[in-house]
Scaffold this motif. Structure first.
Motif, PDB file in Angstrom:
ATOM      1  N   VAL A 125       0.851  -1.188   0.000  1.00 57.50           N
ATOM      2  CA  VAL A 125       0.000   0.000   0.000  1.00 57.50           C
ATOM      3  C   VAL A 125       0.889   1.242   0.000  1.00 57.50           C
ATOM      4  O   VAL A 125       1.823   1.347   0.786  1.00 57.50           O
ATOM      5  CB  VAL A 125      -1.014  -0.037   1.174  1.00 57.50           C
ATOM      6  N   ILE A 126       0.616   2.126  -0.956  1.00 56.92           N
ATOM      7  CA  ILE A 126       1.358   3.389  -1.029  1.00 56.92           C
ATOM      8  C   ILE A 126       0.418   4.494  -0.574  1.00 56.92           C
ATOM      9  O   ILE A 126      -0.643   4.718  -1.164  1.00 56.92           O
ATOM     10  CB  ILE A 126       1.857   3.708  -2.461  1.00 56.92           C
ATOM     11  N   ASP A 127       0.834   5.149   0.495  1.00 55.52           N
ATOM     12  CA  ASP A 127       0.017   6.189   1.120  1.00 55.52           C
ATOM     13  C   ASP A 127       0.749   7.500   0.845  1.00 55.52           C
ATOM     14  O   ASP A 127       1.779   7.782   1.440  1.00 55.52           O
ATOM     15  CB  ASP A 127      -0.041   5.778   2.603  1.00 55.52           C
ATOM     16  N   ALA A 128       0.266   8.232  -0.161  1.00 57.55           N
ATOM     17  CA  ALA A 128       1.021   9.400  -0.624  1.00 57.55           C
ATOM     18  C   ALA A 128       0.045  10.526  -0.959  1.00 57.55           C
ATOM     19  O   ALA A 128      -0.796  10.368  -1.841  1.00 57.55           O
ATOM     20  CB  ALA A 128       1.830   9.033  -1.869  1.00 57.55           C
ATOM     21  N   PRO A 129       0.184  11.669  -0.260  1.00 57.55           N
ATOM     22  CA  PRO A 129      -0.770  12.762  -0.515  1.00 57.55           C
ATOM     23  C   PRO A 129      -0.719  13.272  -1.958  1.00 57.55           C
ATOM     24  O   PRO A 129      -1.720  13.753  -2.473  1.00 57.55           O
ATOM     25  CB  PRO A 129      -0.342  13.856   0.465  1.00 57.55           C
ATOM     26  N   LEU A 130       0.459  13.141  -2.602  1.00 56.21           N
ATOM     27  CA  LEU A 130       0.596  13.665  -3.964  1.00 56.21           C
ATOM     28  C   LEU A 130       0.781  12.522  -4.968  1.00 56.21           C
ATOM     29  O   LEU A 130       1.522  12.647  -5.939  1.00 56.21           O
ATOM     30  CB  LEU A 130       1.785  14.640  -4.028  1.00 56.21           C
ATOM     31  N   LEU A 131       0.102  11.410  -4.716  1.00 61.33           N
ATOM     32  CA  LEU A 131       0.281  10.211  -5.563  1.00 61.33           C
ATOM     33  C   LEU A 131       0.036  10.527  -7.045  1.00 61.33           C
ATOM     34  O   LEU A 131       0.818  10.136  -7.914  1.00 61.33           O
ATOM     35  CB  LEU A 131      -0.704   9.126  -5.102  1.00 61.33           C
ATOM     36  N   ILE A 132      -1.039  11.251  -7.327  1.00 62.29           N
ATOM     37  CA  ILE A 132      -1.396  11.544  -8.726  1.00 62.29           C
ATOM     38  C   ILE A 132      -0.459  12.633  -9.272  1.00 62.29           C
ATOM     39  O   ILE A 132       0.087  12.503 -10.371  1.00 62.29           O
ATOM     40  CB  ILE A 132      -2.864  12.033  -8.836  1.00 62.29           C
ATOM     41  N   GLU A 133      -0.289  13.709  -8.449  1.00 64.01           N
ATOM     42  CA  GLU A 133       0.529  14.839  -8.882  1.00 64.01           C
ATOM     43  C   GLU A 133       1.942  14.375  -9.232  1.00 64.01           C
ATOM     44  O   GLU A 133       2.576  14.907 -10.145  1.00 64.01           O
ATOM     45  CB  GLU A 133       0.614  15.898  -7.764  1.00 64.01           C
ATOM     46  N   ALA A 134       2.447  13.369  -8.508  1.00 62.46           N
ATOM     47  CA  ALA A 134       3.814  12.890  -8.739  1.00 62.46           C
ATOM     48  C   ALA A 134       3.862  11.715  -9.716  1.00 62.46           C
ATOM     49  O   ALA A 134       4.929  11.115  -9.904  1.00 62.46           O
ATOM     50  CB  ALA A 134       4.448  12.494  -7.400  1.00 62.46           C
ATOM     51  N   ASN A 135       2.695  11.387 -10.296  1.00 62.33           N
ATOM     52  CA  ASN A 135       2.616  10.290 -11.277  1.00 62.33           C
ATOM     53  C   ASN A 135       2.944   8.907 -10.717  1.00 62.33           C
ATOM     54  O   ASN A 135       3.309   8.018 -11.466  1.00 62.33           O
ATOM     55  CB  ASN A 135       3.548  10.557 -12.479  1.00 62.33           C
ATOM     56  N   TRP A 136       2.787   8.763  -9.427  1.00 65.36           N
ATOM     57  CA  TRP A 136       3.034   7.440  -8.850  1.00 65.36           C
ATOM     58  C   TRP A 136       1.888   6.491  -9.150  1.00 65.36           C
ATOM     59  O   TRP A 136       2.022   5.276  -8.964  1.00 65.36           O
ATOM     60  CB  TRP A 136       3.200   7.534  -7.330  1.00 65.36           C
ATOM     61  N   HIS A 137       0.738   7.032  -9.562  1.00 66.48           N
ATOM     62  CA  HIS A 137      -0.419   6.149  -9.778  1.00 66.48           C
ATOM     63  C   HIS A 137      -0.168   5.147 -10.899  1.00 66.48           C
ATOM     64  O   HIS A 137      -0.810   4.113 -10.959  1.00 66.48           O
ATOM     65  CB  HIS A 137      -1.696   6.965 -10.032  1.00 66.48           C
TER      66      HIS A 137
END
Ligand SMILES: CC(C)(COP(=O)(O)OP(=O)(O)OC[C@H]1O[C@@H](n2cnc3c(N)ncnc32)[C@H](O)[C@@H]1O)[C@@H](O)C(=O)NCCC(=O)NCCS
Ligand SMILES: Nc1ncnc2c1ncn2[C@@H]1O[C@H](COP(=O)(O)OP(=O)(O)OP(=O)(O)O)[C@@H](O)[C@H]1O
Length: 199
Positions: A114-126
């Motif tokens: 599980v990746i818990d990241a407030p900027l998951l989309i903004e940083a292209n981690w999705h």
């Protein structure tokens, strides 16, 4: 390996939900913690000292996160530029730490991460995620929950304003978790999804 990305509003319960998944056996990558680790690195501190001076450091030479937060989370153009500056320094380091951790977990044949990241989309981690879970938590509850971390509603608003809008984040979701009816209700949704994923 199944990778779940957790997104949602600030102070909306992402880490709490990731923690419940970790209790069930998921490996947990917490981007905020990785950013805090990056802030302890000598090369990162040197860059921040050059840019901001000594005022964001305590007597022991550690970054005082509250002092840095006060400089970067305003609505004015200077604060926005300062946030862009620290993101430019920190995101490549955090990205590297997360990628290494993911590679290690894949090599260990970890079944769920599980990746818990407030900027998951903004940083292209999705792009690295098989599932994206959006945690739906109303503002009225979040302003009660932030009391525990002594943020004011204004501080919550300012951080939220620096992220993708909630409507946009929601569009990326493959699942929506309702975190408005109390912890047992949220937990039941997580356990139901966990059993779908792992059976
Ligand atoms: C400014 C800092 C020092 C403030 O530290 P503090 O302990 O007050 O907050 P913490 O790091 O625990 O973050 C709490 C929440 O603030 C919000 N937040 C943090 N960074 C950002 C950002 N760059 N943009 C928008 N919101 C943010 C998120 O919702 C996050 O979950 C810290 O947040 C930071 O270094 N941010 C920049 C790095 C970053 O972008 N981190 C996000 C994960 S990569
Ligand atoms: N359903 C809930 N009922 C009561 N308190 C909750 C609930 N969900 C989360 N909280 C509380 O709200 C606060 C914020 O939760 P959490 O840290 O999990 O959010 P987050 O989305 O990870 O925040 P961040 O913006 O730091 O990424 C915590 O104190 C947590 O205990």
């Amino acid at each position: 390996m199944i990778v779940i990305g957790i997104i949602g509003p600030p102070a909306g319960g992402k880490s709490t939900i990731a923690g419940t998944l970790a209790e069930q056996g998921a490996a947990w990558i917490n981007a905020d913690r990785l950013a805090h680790a990056a802030l302890r690195m000598g090369r990162v501190k040197n860059k921040l000292r050059e840019h901001f001076g000594d005022s964001i450091f305590n007597a022991a030479g550690a970054v005082q996160r509250s002092a840095l937060a006060a400089k970067v989370f305003g609505d004015d153009p200077t604060s926005r530029r300062q946030l862009e500056y620290i993101e430019g320094v920190l995101h490549p380091v955090v990205g590297q730490l997360a990628t290494r951790k993911l590679q290690r977990l894949a090599a260990q044949q970890q079944s769920v991460v599980v990746i818990d990241a407030p900027l998951l989309i903004e940083a292209n981690w999705h792009f690295q995620c098989d599932e994206i879970w959006y945690v739906d938590s109303p503002w009225e509850l979040r302003i009660q929950w932030i009391a525990k971390r002594s943020w004011t509603p204004e501080q919550l608003r300012q951080r939220e304003a620096r992220q993708l809008s909630l409507a946009e984040k929601r569009r990326y979701a493959t699942r929506i978790l309702d975190n408005s009816q109390g912890p047992p209700h949220t937990r039941r949704q997580i356990l139901a999804l966990w059993s779908q994923l792992t059976n």
